[in-house]
Motif scaffolding. Structure first.
Motif, PDB file in Angstrom:
ATOM      1  N   LEU A   1       0.830  -1.203   0.000  1.00  0.00           N
ATOM      2  CA  LEU A   1       0.000   0.000   0.000  1.00  0.00           C
ATOM      3  C   LEU A   1       0.869   1.261   0.000  1.00  0.00           C
ATOM      4  CD1 LEU A   1      -2.841  -0.986   2.492  1.00  0.00           C
ATOM      5  CD2 LEU A   1      -3.007  -0.762   0.016  1.00  0.00           C
ATOM      6  N   ASP A   2       1.951   1.241   0.769  1.00  0.00           N
ATOM      7  CA  ASP A   2       2.887   2.365   0.752  1.00  0.00           C
ATOM      8  C   ASP A   2       3.452   2.570  -0.660  1.00  0.00           C
ATOM      9  OD1 ASP A   2       2.565   2.816   3.448  1.00  0.00           O
ATOM     10  OD2 ASP A   2       4.407   1.778   4.043  1.00  0.00           O
ATOM     11  N   ASP A   3       3.803   1.452  -1.309  1.00  0.00           N
ATOM     12  CA  ASP A   3       4.364   1.531  -2.655  1.00  0.00           C
ATOM     13  C   ASP A   3       3.357   2.111  -3.636  1.00  0.00           C
ATOM     14  OD1 ASP A   3       6.600   0.284  -1.571  1.00  0.00           O
ATOM     15  OD2 ASP A   3       5.970  -1.718  -2.208  1.00  0.00           O
ATOM     16  N   ALA A   4       2.099   1.689  -3.519  1.00  0.00           N
ATOM     17  CA  ALA A   4       1.058   2.213  -4.403  1.00  0.00           C
ATOM     18  C   ALA A   4       0.857   3.711  -4.185  1.00  0.00           C
ATOM     19  CB  ALA A   4      -0.256   1.465  -4.175  1.00  0.00           C
ATOM     20  N   GLU A   5       0.970   4.143  -2.937  1.00  0.00           N
ATOM     21  CA  GLU A   5       0.844   5.573  -2.638  1.00  0.00           C
ATOM     22  C   GLU A   5       1.969   6.372  -3.289  1.00  0.00           C
ATOM     23  OE1 GLU A   5       0.484   8.486   1.304  1.00  0.00           O
ATOM     24  OE2 GLU A   5       0.420   6.307   1.528  1.00  0.00           O
ATOM     25  N   LEU A   6       3.185   5.797  -3.281  1.00  0.00           N
ATOM     26  CA  LEU A   6       4.312   6.470  -3.922  1.00  0.00           C
ATOM     27  C   LEU A   6       4.128   6.513  -5.442  1.00  0.00           C
ATOM     28  CD1 LEU A   6       7.045   7.825  -3.608  1.00  0.00           C
ATOM     29  CD2 LEU A   6       8.119   5.573  -3.721  1.00  0.00           C
ATOM     30  N   ILE A   7       3.581   5.446  -6.012  1.00  0.00           N
ATOM     31  CA  ILE A   7       3.278   5.459  -7.448  1.00  0.00           C
ATOM     32  C   ILE A   7       2.264   6.550  -7.760  1.00  0.00           C
ATOM     33  CG2 ILE A   7       2.224   4.162  -9.329  1.00  0.00           C
ATOM     34  CD1 ILE A   7       3.459   1.632  -8.161  1.00  0.00           C
ATOM     35  N   ASP A   8       1.232   6.691  -6.918  1.00  0.00           N
ATOM     36  CA  ASP A   8       0.243   7.751  -7.122  1.00  0.00           C
ATOM     37  C   ASP A   8       0.903   9.132  -7.119  1.00  0.00           C
ATOM     38  OD1 ASP A   8      -2.004   6.162  -7.384  1.00  0.00           O
ATOM     39  OD2 ASP A   8      -2.485   6.190  -5.248  1.00  0.00           O
ATOM     40  N   ALA A   9       1.805   9.343  -6.168  1.00  0.00           N
ATOM     41  CA  ALA A   9       2.492  10.639  -6.081  1.00  0.00           C
ATOM     42  C   ALA A   9       3.351  10.881  -7.319  1.00  0.00           C
ATOM     43  CB  ALA A   9       3.350  10.684  -4.813  1.00  0.00           C
ATOM     44  N   THR A  10       3.996   9.823  -7.803  1.00  0.00           N
ATOM     45  CA  THR A  10       4.826   9.945  -8.997  1.00  0.00           C
ATOM     46  C   THR A  10       3.973  10.220 -10.227  1.00  0.00           C
ATOM     47  OG1 THR A  10       6.474   8.444  -8.041  1.00  0.00           O
ATOM     48  CG2 THR A  10       6.531   8.755 -10.431  1.00  0.00           C
ATOM     49  N   LEU A  11       2.846   9.531 -10.340  1.00  0.00           N
ATOM     50  CA  LEU A  11       1.931   9.792 -11.450  1.00  0.00           C
ATOM     51  C   LEU A  11       1.468  11.244 -11.452  1.00  0.00           C
ATOM     52  CD1 LEU A  11      -0.197   6.515 -11.424  1.00  0.00           C
ATOM     53  CD2 LEU A  11       1.084   7.390 -13.391  1.00  0.00           C
ATOM     54  N   ALA A  12       1.162  11.768 -10.277  1.00  0.00           N
ATOM     55  CA  ALA A  12       0.724  13.164 -10.187  1.00  0.00           C
ATOM     56  C   ALA A  12       1.853  14.109 -10.594  1.00  0.00           C
ATOM     57  CB  ALA A  12       0.255  13.468  -8.763  1.00  0.00           C
ATOM     58  N   TRP A  13       3.083  13.756 -10.236  1.00  0.00           N
ATOM     59  CA  TRP A  13       4.233  14.627 -10.503  1.00  0.00           C
ATOM     60  C   TRP A  13       4.571  14.682 -11.988  1.00  0.00           C
ATOM     61  CZ3 TRP A  13       9.795  13.779 -11.241  1.00  0.00           C
ATOM     62  CH2 TRP A  13      10.558  14.926 -11.007  1.00  0.00           C
ATOM     63  N   ILE A  14       4.443  13.546 -12.687  1.00  0.00           N
ATOM     64  CA  ILE A  14       4.793  13.519 -14.103  1.00  0.00           C
ATOM     65  C   ILE A  14       3.602  13.845 -15.004  1.00  0.00           C
ATOM     66  CG2 ILE A  14       6.584  11.802 -13.662  1.00  0.00           C
ATOM     67  CD1 ILE A  14       4.802   9.746 -15.096  1.00  0.00           C
ATOM     68  N   ASP A  15       2.464  14.185 -14.414  1.00  0.00           N
ATOM     69  CA  ASP A  15       1.235  14.411 -15.174  1.00  0.00           C
ATOM     70  C   ASP A  15       1.238  15.790 -15.827  1.00  0.00           C
ATOM     71  OD1 ASP A  15      -1.283  14.019 -16.228  1.00  0.00           O
ATOM     72  OD2 ASP A  15      -2.332  14.556 -14.381  1.00  0.00           O
ATOM     73  N   ARG A  16       2.245  16.027 -16.681  1.00  0.00           N
ATOM     74  CA  ARG A  16       2.401  17.303 -17.369  1.00  0.00           C
ATOM     75  C   ARG A  16       2.761  17.037 -18.818  1.00  0.00           C
ATOM     76  NH1 ARG A  16       6.775  20.434 -14.002  1.00  0.00           N
ATOM     77  NH2 ARG A  16       7.740  18.368 -13.931  1.00  0.00           N
ATOM     78  N   CYS A  17       2.119  17.707 -19.733  1.00  0.00           N
ATOM     79  CA  CYS A  17       2.298  17.441 -21.162  1.00  0.00           C
ATOM     80  C   CYS A  17       3.430  18.300 -21.735  1.00  0.00           C
ATOM     81  CB  CYS A  17       1.007  17.718 -21.919  1.00  0.00           C
ATOM     82  SG  CYS A  17       1.120  17.330 -23.676  1.00  0.00           S
ATOM     83  N   PRO A  18       4.462  17.676 -22.316  1.00  0.00           N
ATOM     84  CA  PRO A  18       5.565  18.438 -22.901  1.00  0.00           C
ATOM     85  C   PRO A  18       5.372  18.750 -24.383  1.00  0.00           C
ATOM     86  CG  PRO A  18       6.144  16.124 -22.860  1.00  0.00           C
ATOM     87  CD  PRO A  18       4.743  16.225 -22.295  1.00  0.00           C
TER      88      PRO A  18
END
Length: 402
Positions: A162-179
């Motif tokens: 569950l901790d790992d999934a939470e970190l994946i969620d945070a990473t998804l939010a961080w990279i959620d930007r269109c270049p």
């Protein structure tokens, strides 16, 4: 040319669906600002849809005719649409084309990893609830320490996943930007519909500054791989425990038969090969992370070194997801030797519980500690079940929520 291309053709076969999708969004963006007519845009998008079908079926392949997947797309369109096919590159560079394809690939890969990580957590929690009072020894320094339970052990993996999934969620939010639309890192002199394209591709926001977008290549990949490494580390601990506890010296657990193999020379033994390969998986992920970190020690602007960041992110995402597909079934198929685990709990392992009880009754803890260290637990009867029951949240099962 072989040196310059490297393994790009192989990697771009993985990225091709995302490159096609981004190309279609780019066409729609050009159409929305009037650079392409509605008819031209429709013809290009229909052709890209057909290309996607042919690529998926194997009728079209990226081979050594091409330098990379980007040139393969433009060639295919030009062969069918003539000069109209050449217009797809207007307003973009291979730089932002690569950036957005890799960003979409990472997003897809992280979402798949999140799903299997949550499934692993759910499966571990199911086992923990079934065996929340099943005794087994707890270890520190690989020495028998205190009575524990299968519930506590398996719930530890549920919470870690569950901790790992939470970190994946945070990473998804961080990279959620269109270049897309930043071109080669300095923008382009037409009013591209960047917000429109970002929304079509499912991004929540833009990478605004073109130079910053270019500088994010590799940086975003490192964070994505770091999140995957955390998942791999949880799997490594699970695999270590399983290979250890499955030995005849312990005999606590047996893996599913389909996840072990026979020896090539010794007919009387089975080997936990799947668990051992899962245990080694984290080293491959950390290797990909450090490979990327070393490649991005660069000044501003695009540099061909960045090509070297493509292989490790593809390798890490694909390896993690192929491994994580196995983990729920591995956990689900475990068989526990409850008699062996219970018999491994000897009377000396209750010393800590007894010392705590004496301290609660008024004896200073250090005096209780010395008393038990010198005289042992002779004359005091404690069962593994009562020891486990008296601990706070023995399996933590009721406290975890998926």
């Amino acid at each position: 040319m072989r040196f310059m291309v490297g393994d790009d053709l192989t990697l771009d076969r993985v990225l091709m669906p995302f490159d096609i999708r981004a190309s279609a969004a780019h066409v729609n963006g050009l159409q929305s600002i009037g650079v392409l007519s509605s008819g031209e845009g429709d013809r290009l998008c229909a052709a890209l849809d057909q290309l996607s079908v042919e690529f998926e079926s194997g009728d079209f392949a990226i081979d050594d005719r091409f330098e990379d997947g980007h040139s393969a797309i433009e060639w295919w369109l030009t062969e069918r649409l003539g000069d109209l096919g050449k217009r797809i590159h207007l307003g973009r560079s291979r730089n932002d084309q690569s950036l957005v394809a890799i960003r979409l690939f990472m997003r897809d890969g992280l979402r798949r990893a999140r799903a299997s990580t949550l499934e692993s957590a759910s499966t571990a929690l199911d086992i923990a609830e079934q065996h929340h009072q099943t005794p087994m020894p707890g270890y520190t320094h690989l020495q028998r320490a205190v009575p524990s339970s299968v519930g506590l052990w398996m719930a530890s993996f549920a919470e870690s996943f569950l901790d790992d999934a939470e970190l994946i969620d945070a990473t998804l939010a961080w990279i959620d930007r269109c270049p897309l639309g930043t071109a080669a890192g300095y923008g382009v002199n037409i009013p591209l519909a960047r917000d429109f394209v970002a929304e079509e591709l499912g991004f929540s926001r833009l990478q605004l500054n073109p130079m910053s977008a270019q500088a994010s290549r590799g940086k975003h990949e490192v964070q994505a791989v770091a999140a995957l490494w955390q998942v791999a580390q949880t799997v490594r601990r699970l695999a270590w425990d399983l290979t250890l506890f499955a030995t005849s010296e312990f005999g606590f657990v047996s893996p599913p038969a389909e996840m072990s193999t026979g020896s090539s020379i010794m007919p009387g033994k089975r080997n936990p090969d799947v668990s051992e390969l899962l245990r080694a998986h984290a080293s491959a992920i950390s290797g990909a992370m450090f490979e990327t970190m070393e490649a991005i020690s660069l000044p501003s602007g695009y540099h061909r070194d960045l090509q070297r960041t493509k292989s490790p992110i593809v390798r890490a995402v694909e390896a993690t997801n192929s491994a994580m597909e196995l983990v729920p079934d591995l956990i689900r198929g475990l068989r526990f030797n409850t008699d062996r685990m219970r018999s491994a709990i000897d009377q000396s392992m209750f010393a800590t519980d007894i010392a705590v009880r004496l301290a609660v009754d008024g004896l200073p803890f250090r005096d209780a500690y010395r008393h038990l260290a010198e005289r042992g637990t002779v004359g005091v009867e404690v069962s593994p079940e009562s020891s486990i029951r008296d601990r706070v949240s023995p399996g933590a099962c009721g406290d975890l929520r998926l």
